[in-house]
Design a protein around this motif. Structure first.
Motif, PDB file in Angstrom:
ATOM      1  N   LYS A   1     -25.122  58.668  33.469  1.00 38.98           N
ATOM      2  CA  LYS A   1     -25.287  58.407  34.896  1.00 38.98           C
ATOM      3  C   LYS A   1     -26.092  57.119  35.119  1.00 38.98           C
ATOM      4  CE  LYS A   1     -26.984  60.612  39.078  1.00 38.98           C
ATOM      5  NZ  LYS A   1     -27.718  61.766  39.605  1.00 38.98           N
TER       6      LYS A   1
ATOM      7  N   ASP B   1     -30.691  61.222  31.979  1.00 38.13           N
ATOM      8  CA  ASP B   1     -29.352  60.994  32.535  1.00 38.13           C
ATOM      9  C   ASP B   1     -28.430  60.208  31.607  1.00 38.13           C
ATOM     10  OD1 ASP B   1     -29.984  62.309  34.882  1.00 38.13           O
ATOM     11  OD2 ASP B   1     -30.397  60.469  36.012  1.00 38.13           O
TER      12      ASP B   1
ATOM     13  N   ASN C   1     -31.898  56.655  36.941  1.00 40.47           N
ATOM     14  CA  ASN C   1     -32.964  57.425  37.581  1.00 40.47           C
ATOM     15  C   ASN C   1     -33.993  57.894  36.562  1.00 40.47           C
ATOM     16  OD1 ASN C   1     -32.012  57.326  40.277  1.00 40.47           O
ATOM     17  ND2 ASN C   1     -30.525  58.915  39.787  1.00 40.47           N
TER      18      ASN C   1
END
Length: 140
Positions: free
Chosen positions: A101, A116, A112
């Motif tokens: 991600k 992730d 983030n």
């Protein structure tokens, strides 16, 4: 004459990481510090007020503009981590497909949190970026 804004400096990397308020983000920053250091073999240096860089290279464009930049690096920004890899490297896009991600900007990859993404792909991105820049801008 152009004055480069972001330069390597003698500020302490660990002292900067300690200013990260969120404990999880601070822990991720320390883990990124380990990963980048182990993968590149370079000691971390502060670049500007908030960027942690590893290694450096000298670039010179056809326009005559030249300067120094970090090979790779990261910054624990308030909202997301900014990861700095080489732009213009077509292999980067292939690696990012397996990364996890993230979002991309012109020069940065944003995540983030470390959970992730795939740390092994992160190491590949770091290695690929360093090799690409060293090949593109060989030491004089």
């Amino acid at each position: 004459m152009y004055e480069q804004k972001i330069k390597e400096n003698d500020a302490k990397v660990e002292a900067f990481i300690e200013t990260v308020e969120n404990p999880k983000k601070r822990a991720d920053a320390y883990r990124l510090l380990e990963i980048f250091t182990e993968t590149t073999g370079y000691q971390a240096k502060m670049w500007g007020d908030s960027m942690i860089g590893f290694g450096s290279y000298h670039y010179k464009y056809k326009s005559g503009h030249e300067g120094d930049a970090m090979l790779v690096g990261f910054s624990p920004r308030k909202a997301k981590f900014s990861l700095y890899f080489a732009t213009g490297d077509t292999e980067r896009e292939n690696l990012l497909e397996r990364f996890g991600k993230h979002k991309t900007g012109k020069a940065c990859v944003y995540i983030n949190k470390l959970d992730d993404v795939d740390e092994e792909v992160l190491k590949e991105l770091i290695t690929q970026s360093v090799q690409f820049l060293q090949k593109t801008y060989p030491a004089q």
